[in-house]
Structure formats: C-alpha cells, structure tokens
Design an enzyme around this catalytic site. Structure first.
Site, PDB file in Angstrom:
ATOM      1  N   PRO A  24       0.837  -1.208   0.000  1.00  0.00           N
ATOM      2  CA  PRO A  24       0.000   0.000   0.000  1.00  0.00           C
ATOM      3  C   PRO A  24       0.865   1.248   0.000  1.00  0.00           C
ATOM      4  O   PRO A  24       1.759   1.385   0.831  1.00  0.00           O
ATOM      5  CB  PRO A  24      -0.816  -0.129   1.289  1.00  0.00           C
ATOM      6  CG  PRO A  24      -0.074  -1.106   2.137  1.00  0.00           C
ATOM      7  CD  PRO A  24       0.636  -2.022   1.210  1.00  0.00           C
ATOM      8  N   CYS A  26       0.576   5.457  -0.217  1.00  0.00           N
ATOM      9  CA  CYS A  26      -0.256   6.660  -0.241  1.00  0.00           C
ATOM     10  C   CYS A  26      -0.006   7.457  -1.512  1.00  0.00           C
ATOM     11  O   CYS A  26       1.142   7.650  -1.924  1.00  0.00           O
ATOM     12  CB  CYS A  26       0.041   7.524   0.978  1.00  0.00           C
ATOM     13  SG  CYS A  26      -0.541   6.830   2.539  1.00  0.00           S
ATOM     14  N   ALA A  58      -3.183   3.115   2.395  1.00  0.00           N
ATOM     15  CA  ALA A  58      -3.823   3.374   3.691  1.00  0.00           C
ATOM     16  C   ALA A  58      -5.100   4.175   3.481  1.00  0.00           C
ATOM     17  O   ALA A  58      -5.080   5.296   2.974  1.00  0.00           O
ATOM     18  CB  ALA A  58      -2.865   4.124   4.601  1.00  0.00           C
ATOM     19  N   TYR A 183       1.289   5.184  13.414  1.00  0.00           N
ATOM     20  CA  TYR A 183      -0.095   5.646  13.362  1.00  0.00           C
ATOM     21  C   TYR A 183      -0.825   5.185  14.632  1.00  0.00           C
ATOM     22  O   TYR A 183      -0.212   4.667  15.558  1.00  0.00           O
ATOM     23  CB  TYR A 183      -0.748   5.187  12.068  1.00  0.00           C
ATOM     24  CG  TYR A 183      -0.042   5.775  10.853  1.00  0.00           C
ATOM     25  CD1 TYR A 183       0.047   7.167  10.696  1.00  0.00           C
ATOM     26  CD2 TYR A 183       0.585   4.969   9.908  1.00  0.00           C
ATOM     27  CE1 TYR A 183       0.728   7.729   9.622  1.00  0.00           C
ATOM     28  CE2 TYR A 183       1.274   5.530   8.832  1.00  0.00           C
ATOM     29  CZ  TYR A 183       1.337   6.899   8.698  1.00  0.00           C
ATOM     30  OH  TYR A 183       2.024   7.462   7.639  1.00  0.00           O
ATOM     31  N   ARG A 231      -0.669  -4.937   9.159  1.00  0.00           N
ATOM     32  CA  ARG A 231       0.740  -4.565   9.056  1.00  0.00           C
ATOM     33  C   ARG A 231       1.186  -4.195  10.459  1.00  0.00           C
ATOM     34  O   ARG A 231       0.597  -3.317  11.093  1.00  0.00           O
ATOM     35  CB  ARG A 231       0.942  -3.411   8.085  1.00  0.00           C
ATOM     36  CG  ARG A 231       2.380  -2.885   8.062  1.00  0.00           C
ATOM     37  CD  ARG A 231       2.648  -1.966   6.886  1.00  0.00           C
ATOM     38  NE  ARG A 231       2.904  -2.733   5.679  1.00  0.00           N
ATOM     39  CZ  ARG A 231       3.350  -2.203   4.539  1.00  0.00           C
ATOM     40  NH1 ARG A 231       3.557  -0.908   4.452  1.00  0.00           N
ATOM     41  NH2 ARG A 231       3.565  -2.966   3.479  1.00  0.00           N
ATOM     42  N   ARG A 325       8.146   0.892  -3.844  1.00  0.00           N
ATOM     43  CA  ARG A 325       8.849   1.719  -4.825  1.00  0.00           C
ATOM     44  C   ARG A 325       9.321   0.901  -6.019  1.00  0.00           C
ATOM     45  O   ARG A 325       9.456   1.439  -7.131  1.00  0.00           O
ATOM     46  CB  ARG A 325      10.024   2.428  -4.148  1.00  0.00           C
ATOM     47  CG  ARG A 325       9.560   3.419  -3.088  1.00  0.00           C
ATOM     48  CD  ARG A 325      10.710   4.058  -2.341  1.00  0.00           C
ATOM     49  NE  ARG A 325      10.208   4.721  -1.146  1.00  0.00           N
ATOM     50  CZ  ARG A 325      10.964   5.429  -0.312  1.00  0.00           C
ATOM     51  NH1 ARG A 325      12.245   5.562  -0.564  1.00  0.00           N
ATOM     52  NH2 ARG A 325      10.439   6.005   0.738  1.00  0.00           N
TER      53      ARG A 325
END
Length: 365
Positions: A24, A26, A58, A183, A231, A325
C-alpha cells in the site's frame, strides 16, 4: 526449476496466483477521502503488474483520521461509491486480486502532502485536531495530540468496523489493518509514544488493549472467507521501544483473534528515528513471526530484485513479499521477475505480443 515466488498461496478463502504483493502506497490524491481518476489510472496499471495481490493505500476510517487532506478514506457513502468504481474497473482490466489497508493516522495526521513539505499543517492550511495514546507530538514542530478518551476509542473502533463493512461490500479480496509506522494503533503499542498510566498504558498487555479491541471487532464484522491481516512493526529501532520479541507477541495476539496473515514492517513511531538501510532489513523479523507465531507472514522493506524475493520465499523466511517503490519504478516488475526466474505470469491479451514468446527483444532481455 520451479519458482517459489511464483507458486500459489491460499489465505482463508482466497487463492493468490503468486507470492508477490504491491505494498500500500499513499497517493495523496483523494478528494475528501474519495478516490479519483488518478487512483483509477494508478491501480489499473498495478492490476497488470504481475503481482498476485495489490493492496490499496492506507484508507482512513474517519475524516480526522487521515494523514493529509489528500488521503484516501472509507468513511462516507461518497468514499465507498468512488472506490467501488475504481476497484471494479481495475479488476475488469487486470489479473491481480485487491486488498485494502484500513488506517487511522493518530498523531501523524493533520499533515502536509510530501511535495508540500510533509510537516504539520499550518494554521492557514486547515489543520484539524489529532488524537493519540498520549499527548506527545510526533516530533518537533508537530501538533500536540489530545490523549484519546474511552469515547474516542469507542468511536474509532466503530469506525474501523464501519469501513471494514464498506470494504466487504465493495468486494475487496483481503483486508488488513495498519498497526505500524507510528499511526494510531502502533502509537498505543509502543512504549515510546504511550505514556498512559491507566488500563491502556504501562504493561505490554495494557498497551495492546485498544488495538486488540479494534482487531476483535473487525474480525467479527469480516466474513471468515475474507482473509484479515495487519501490518505490524517488527522494531521501533530505538532503545526502550518495541523489539522483534514484541513483534512475535503482537503476532501471537492477533492470531488468537482470528487473523490470517501479517505484513512485517518497522519504524516510523517518531520523527527522528531512521530505519536500517540494508536490503530486506525486516526479513529476519518476518521469519521469526512466521516461525514462532505460526501465522502467514509477508516481508516488506528494500526488497528489490527477483532473486532476492525468490530467496526470501524459497528459504521459508516469509510466505510473501511486498514491494512499493519497486513497482513505482517498474510497473511490470512481476513480468520481469517471472522471466528472470523461469516462471509464467498472466498478462492482458492486449499486451501478449510484447511477451518473450512473441517478441525477440523480450526473450533476450
């Protein structure tokens, strides 16, 4: 030679064609949480990347749980309709299965997009109040969050359930909860960010109380055939923070709640923490989680080459690998990995003539 990376894997009621996941990532391109044409293009491209699973970025469970104004959400009917459109079209065009990562930003919310500075929103940029395990800012210059109350925790837990139900209605093949990278959930777990003295702070068991309540509630709302995972952090990379031993215990606790898989990442709990930079730096921790907790594990973090990914899976260090990436750099990474490892991967019919069987340059590499 048979490639382990390109062997199928089953998670609950889902069978994936291979062990490659798109991590995932963003995109900071949503409109009040709603997916846009950018997401249609981005996810449509990744649907034919050769990965068995594409995990949508996310996706936040409440408006004030976003990281930035551009972050994806699944807290409204508009959000649900927009994301359903994107996933439907991407699935029609591609071969990958789709998962979604549900998240709440906690003290890392109310932030600028990376290309706008990446720091805390200024007064002129429409900031919002944030919550966290303790009233400690993420770093210098960041907003000080409000310590989450019982009412906040109840609201956020219900928001995760609501978003999970929306994800099931959309038809996602897998759901994972974001419990890493500093988070909200990770912020409760880590002793670096949780300094509470009530039943939600102090001991490991107390720090896990709120995250596990979210996990339990979401598991009850998600059909058993839909794989549910998370995760998690493998390490905070700081003395007195979470360690690989804690990662194993987190994994055992989530497995006991009925979770089917875990993605092992690390870091991100404070602004000044830097992760290691060697390739596959989370793999050894993922291997411990897989072995000691007895749960399917996905490794992520500087996994770059097909040979490296193949070694992780063939050695049994993880059941899957995730790249972020790598797929941004090469949207057909899975195709090229299959060629390097002597495997086959599904391609859209429109692109078959560029495959190694029909185009000499592809066959030669």
């Amino acid at each position: 030679m048979t490639s382990a990376l390109f062997s199928p894997i089953r998670l609950a009621g889902l069978e994936l064609a291979n062990r490659i996941a798109v991590s995932p990532m963003c995109q900071y391109s949503a409109d009040d949480g709603s997916a846009t044409d950018w997401h249609l293009m981005h996810l449509g491209m990744l649907a034919n990347s050769g990965a068995g699973l594409v995990v949508v970025e996310a996706t936040h469970v409440e408006r004030h749980g976003r990281i930035t104004h551009g972050c994806l959400g699944l807290y409204s009917d508009d959000n649900e309709a927009a994301l359903a459109r994107v996933v439907y079209q991407a699935r029609r065009a591609g071969h990958a299965r789709f998962g979604i990562q549900l998240a709440h930003s906690g003290r890392k919310g109310s932030a600028q997009k990376p290309w706008e500075g990446g720091g805390a929103l200024k007064d002129s940029e429409d900031p919002w109040p944030t919550i966290a395990a303790s009233a400690l800012p993420f770093g210098e210059g960041w907003h000080t969050p409000r310590e989450a109350t019982e009412a906040d925790m109840d609201r956020v837990r219900d928001a995760f359930v609501n978003s999970a139900r929306r994800a099931v209605r959309i038809g996602f093949d897998a759901i994972e909860l974001h419990m890493a990278h500093g988070y909200l959930a990770h912020g409760f777990m880590s002793p670096l960010s949780n300094k509470r003295t009530d039943q939600y702070g102090g001991s490991f068991e107390n720090r896990m109380r709120f995250p596990l309540s979210v996990a339990r509630a979401v598991r009850a709302a998600v059909p058993k055939e839909v794989p549910l995972g998370a995760r998690i952090t493998g390490s905070d990379w700081r003395e007195d923070g979470l360690t690989p031993d804690d990662a194993v215990n987190i994994a055992k606790a989530l497995k006991a709640e009925g979770f089917d898989f875990l993605c092992v990442s690390s870091g991100g709990v404070a602004l000044d923490i830097r992760n290691p930079s060697e390739p596959g730096y989370n793999v050894a921790i993922a291997a411990r989680v897989k072995r000691e907790a007895g749960i399917a594990a996905r490794a992520v973090g500087l996994i770059v080459t097909p040979e490296q990914a193949e070694a992780v899976v063939s050695k049994g260090e993880a059941d899957m690998v995730a790249l972020g990436r790598g797929f941004l750099d090469d949207p057909h990474w899975g195709w090229h990995a299959a060629k390097a490892l002597g495997a086959e991967v599904a391609r859209p019919r429109q692109y078959l003539r560029a495959g190694p069987k029909l185009w000499a340059p592809a066959a030669k590499g």
